[in-house]
Design a protein around this motif. Structure first.
Motif, PDB file in Angstrom:
ATOM      1  N   MET A   1       0.865  -1.176   0.000  1.00 10.87           N
ATOM      2  CA  MET A   1       0.000   0.000   0.000  1.00 10.87           C
ATOM      3  C   MET A   1       0.909   1.236   0.000  1.00 10.87           C
ATOM      4  SD  MET A   1      -3.097   0.987   2.615  1.00 10.87           S
ATOM      5  CE  MET A   1      -4.090  -0.445   2.330  1.00 10.87           C
ATOM      6  N   THR A   2       0.652   2.114  -0.940  1.00  5.14           N
ATOM      7  CA  THR A   2       1.498   3.305  -1.035  1.00  5.14           C
ATOM      8  C   THR A   2       1.069   4.351  -0.008  1.00  5.14           C
ATOM      9  OG1 THR A   2       0.063   4.349  -2.656  1.00  5.14           O
ATOM     10  CG2 THR A   2       1.802   2.918  -3.504  1.00  5.14           C
ATOM     11  N   THR A   3       1.947   5.305   0.192  1.00  5.62           N
ATOM     12  CA  THR A   3       1.635   6.353   1.166  1.00  5.62           C
ATOM     13  C   THR A   3       0.487   7.230   0.674  1.00  5.62           C
ATOM     14  OG1 THR A   3       3.362   7.755   0.229  1.00  5.62           O
ATOM     15  CG2 THR A   3       3.944   6.412   2.133  1.00  5.62           C
ATOM     16  N   PHE A   4       0.394   7.389  -0.651  1.00  3.83           N
ATOM     17  CA  PHE A   4      -0.712   8.188  -1.181  1.00  3.83           C
ATOM     18  C   PHE A   4      -2.051   7.515  -0.893  1.00  3.83           C
ATOM     19  CE2 PHE A   4      -3.632   9.543  -4.560  1.00  3.83           C
ATOM     20  CZ  PHE A   4      -3.644  10.903  -4.290  1.00  3.83           C
ATOM     21  N   THR A   5      -2.103   6.196  -0.978  1.00  6.56           N
ATOM     22  CA  THR A   5      -3.336   5.459  -0.667  1.00  6.56           C
ATOM     23  C   THR A   5      -3.704   5.631   0.801  1.00  6.56           C
ATOM     24  OG1 THR A   5      -2.695   3.848  -2.346  1.00  6.56           O
ATOM     25  CG2 THR A   5      -4.452   3.210  -0.829  1.00  6.56           C
ATOM     26  N   ILE A   6      -2.704   5.616   1.662  1.00  5.72           N
ATOM     27  CA  ILE A   6      -2.957   5.824   3.096  1.00  5.72           C
ATOM     28  C   ILE A   6      -3.508   7.229   3.325  1.00  5.72           C
ATOM     29  CG2 ILE A   6      -1.857   5.995   5.361  1.00  5.72           C
ATOM     30  CD1 ILE A   6       0.065   3.771   4.370  1.00  5.72           C
ATOM     31  N   PHE A   7      -2.881   8.233   2.669  1.00  3.58           N
ATOM     32  CA  PHE A   7      -3.388   9.599   2.783  1.00  3.58           C
ATOM     33  C   PHE A   7      -4.827   9.695   2.282  1.00  3.58           C
ATOM     34  CE2 PHE A   7       1.088  11.306   2.855  1.00  3.58           C
ATOM     35  CZ  PHE A   7       0.971  11.903   4.089  1.00  3.58           C
ATOM     36  N   LEU A   8      -5.121   9.010   1.185  1.00  2.00           N
ATOM     37  CA  LEU A   8      -6.468   9.058   0.618  1.00  2.00           C
ATOM     38  C   LEU A   8      -7.499   8.454   1.568  1.00  2.00           C
ATOM     39  CD1 LEU A   8      -7.883   9.969  -1.948  1.00  2.00           C
ATOM     40  CD2 LEU A   8      -7.572   7.672  -2.841  1.00  2.00           C
ATOM     41  N   ILE A   9      -7.160   7.349   2.196  1.00  2.00           N
ATOM     42  CA  ILE A   9      -8.065   6.717   3.159  1.00  2.00           C
ATOM     43  C   ILE A   9      -8.282   7.633   4.364  1.00  2.00           C
ATOM     44  CG2 ILE A   9      -8.268   4.788   4.783  1.00  2.00           C
ATOM     45  CD1 ILE A   9      -6.841   3.074   2.622  1.00  2.00           C
ATOM     46  N   LEU A  10      -7.203   8.236   4.869  1.00  3.90           N
ATOM     47  CA  LEU A  10      -7.335   9.152   6.008  1.00  3.90           C
ATOM     48  C   LEU A  10      -8.167  10.385   5.648  1.00  3.90           C
ATOM     49  CD1 LEU A  10      -3.737   9.010   7.534  1.00  3.90           C
ATOM     50  CD2 LEU A  10      -5.851   8.087   8.506  1.00  3.90           C
ATOM     51  N   ILE A  11      -8.003  10.896   4.440  1.00  3.51           N
ATOM     52  CA  ILE A  11      -8.795  12.056   4.003  1.00  3.51           C
ATOM     53  C   ILE A  11     -10.277  11.717   3.966  1.00  3.51           C
ATOM     54  CG2 ILE A  11      -9.297  13.503   1.979  1.00  3.51           C
ATOM     55  CD1 ILE A  11      -6.238  13.578   1.490  1.00  3.51           C
ATOM     56  N   VAL A  12     -10.618  10.536   3.477  1.00  5.63           N
ATOM     57  CA  VAL A  12     -12.026  10.127   3.421  1.00  5.63           C
ATOM     58  C   VAL A  12     -12.601   9.969   4.826  1.00  5.63           C
ATOM     59  CG1 VAL A  12     -13.564   8.236   2.737  1.00  5.63           C
ATOM     60  CG2 VAL A  12     -11.844   9.068   1.144  1.00  5.63           C
ATOM     61  N   ILE A  13     -11.838   9.369   5.729  1.00  5.49           N
ATOM     62  CA  ILE A  13     -12.318   9.171   7.103  1.00  5.49           C
ATOM     63  C   ILE A  13     -12.520  10.516   7.812  1.00  5.49           C
ATOM     64  CG2 ILE A  13     -11.648   8.289   9.383  1.00  5.49           C
ATOM     65  CD1 ILE A  13     -10.305   5.943   7.902  1.00  5.49           C
ATOM     66  N   VAL A  14     -11.537  11.415   7.692  1.00  5.53           N
ATOM     67  CA  VAL A  14     -11.644  12.728   8.344  1.00  5.53           C
ATOM     68  C   VAL A  14     -12.800  13.527   7.730  1.00  5.53           C
ATOM     69  CG1 VAL A  14     -10.462  14.935   8.678  1.00  5.53           C
ATOM     70  CG2 VAL A  14      -9.256  12.799   9.095  1.00  5.53           C
ATOM     71  N   SER A  15     -12.991  13.433   6.429  1.00  3.31           N
ATOM     72  CA  SER A  15     -14.108  14.138   5.784  1.00  3.31           C
ATOM     73  C   SER A  15     -15.446  13.633   6.306  1.00  3.31           C
ATOM     74  CB  SER A  15     -14.052  13.951   4.270  1.00  3.31           C
ATOM     75  OG  SER A  15     -12.878  14.479   3.744  1.00  3.31           O
ATOM     76  N   PHE A  16     -15.571  12.316   6.455  1.00  4.00           N
ATOM     77  CA  PHE A  16     -16.813  11.752   6.984  1.00  4.00           C
ATOM     78  C   PHE A  16     -17.056  12.218   8.415  1.00  4.00           C
ATOM     79  CE2 PHE A  16     -18.997   8.338   9.297  1.00  4.00           C
ATOM     80  CZ  PHE A  16     -20.198   8.337   8.611  1.00  4.00           C
ATOM     81  N   LEU A  17     -16.016  12.188   9.244  1.00  9.20           N
ATOM     82  CA  LEU A  17     -16.167  12.644  10.630  1.00  9.20           C
ATOM     83  C   LEU A  17     -16.526  14.129  10.694  1.00  9.20           C
ATOM     84  CD1 LEU A  17     -13.200  10.808  12.381  1.00  9.20           C
ATOM     85  CD2 LEU A  17     -15.645  10.328  12.613  1.00  9.20           C
ATOM     86  N   LEU A  18     -15.949  14.924   9.807  1.00  6.36           N
ATOM     87  CA  LEU A  18     -16.259  16.353   9.775  1.00  6.36           C
ATOM     88  C   LEU A  18     -17.717  16.585   9.401  1.00  6.36           C
ATOM     89  CD1 LEU A  18     -15.060  19.193  10.080  1.00  6.36           C
ATOM     90  CD2 LEU A  18     -14.475  19.106   7.667  1.00  6.36           C
ATOM     91  N   VAL A  19     -18.217  15.828   8.450  1.00  6.49           N
ATOM     92  CA  VAL A  19     -19.634  15.946   8.075  1.00  6.49           C
ATOM     93  C   VAL A  19     -20.531  15.560   9.243  1.00  6.49           C
ATOM     94  CG1 VAL A  19     -21.429  14.934   6.603  1.00  6.49           C
ATOM     95  CG2 VAL A  19     -19.275  15.658   5.597  1.00  6.49           C
ATOM     96  N   VAL A  20     -20.181  14.501   9.950  1.00  9.37           N
ATOM     97  CA  VAL A  20     -20.987  14.053  11.089  1.00  9.37           C
ATOM     98  C   VAL A  20     -21.003  15.110  12.196  1.00  9.37           C
ATOM     99  CG1 VAL A  20     -21.090  12.365  12.975  1.00  9.37           C
ATOM    100  CG2 VAL A  20     -20.728  11.596  10.636  1.00  9.37           C
ATOM    101  N   VAL A  21     -19.828  15.669  12.508  1.00 10.79           N
ATOM    102  CA  VAL A  21     -19.751  16.673  13.573  1.00 10.79           C
ATOM    103  C   VAL A  21     -20.539  17.928  13.182  1.00 10.79           C
ATOM    104  CG1 VAL A  21     -18.174  18.250  14.759  1.00 10.79           C
ATOM    105  CG2 VAL A  21     -17.615  15.839  14.580  1.00 10.79           C
ATOM    106  N   ILE A  22     -20.469  18.323  11.933  1.00 14.01           N
ATOM    107  CA  ILE A  22     -21.212  19.508  11.488  1.00 14.01           C
ATOM    108  C   ILE A  22     -22.713  19.251  11.498  1.00 14.01           C
ATOM    109  CG2 ILE A  22     -21.662  20.984   9.479  1.00 14.01           C
ATOM    110  CD1 ILE A  22     -18.666  20.864   8.891  1.00 14.01           C
ATOM    111  N   MET A  23     -23.118  18.051  11.109  1.00 10.09           N
ATOM    112  CA  MET A  23     -24.550  17.743  11.087  1.00 10.09           C
ATOM    113  C   MET A  23     -25.143  17.636  12.494  1.00 10.09           C
ATOM    114  SD  MET A  23     -25.481  17.764   7.994  1.00 10.09           S
ATOM    115  CE  MET A  23     -27.043  16.956   7.971  1.00 10.09           C
TER     116      MET A  23
END
Length: 110
Positions: A1-23
């Protein structure tokens, strides 16, 4: 797994959490923060503490998201992936007319 893939997974998780906290937040004060304690005089943790927590978590997640995006871009540029996607013009040979010097002599004589 490349580092870019890890960054992409973390970005998706943080984005989802941000949407939940805002909602969860309600700008009129009727969201999750007012449901603690049922509106009575005895409040569990207090509305102010819940609002502060949601506000701090929103700013923290937004900052983390921005940082992850910038780091993934630096990682992408460092791996050379962007440079490899450019068109390779090193092996391209330009076609030159065979009689170019003869044409120039004819133009000079006229």
């Amino acid at each position: 797994m490349t580092t870019f893939t890890i960054f992409l997974i973390l970005i998706v998780i943080v984005s989802f959490l941000l949407v939940v906290v805002i909602m969860v937040q309600n700008p009129k004060g009727g969201g999750l923060s007012s449901s603690f304690g049922g509106g009575g005089t005895q409040q569990l943790g207090g509305v102010k503490k819940t609002t502060d927590f949601l506000d701090k978590s929103t700013w923290t997640l937004a900052t983390l998201l921005l940082l992850l995006i910038l780091l993934s871009n630096v990682d992408l540029m460092g791996n050379g992936t962007v440079q490899e996607s450019k068109v390779n013009t090193d092996n391209v040979q330009l076609e030159t007319p065979v009689n170019s010097s003869a044409d120039e002599e004819n133009n000079d004589q006229e």
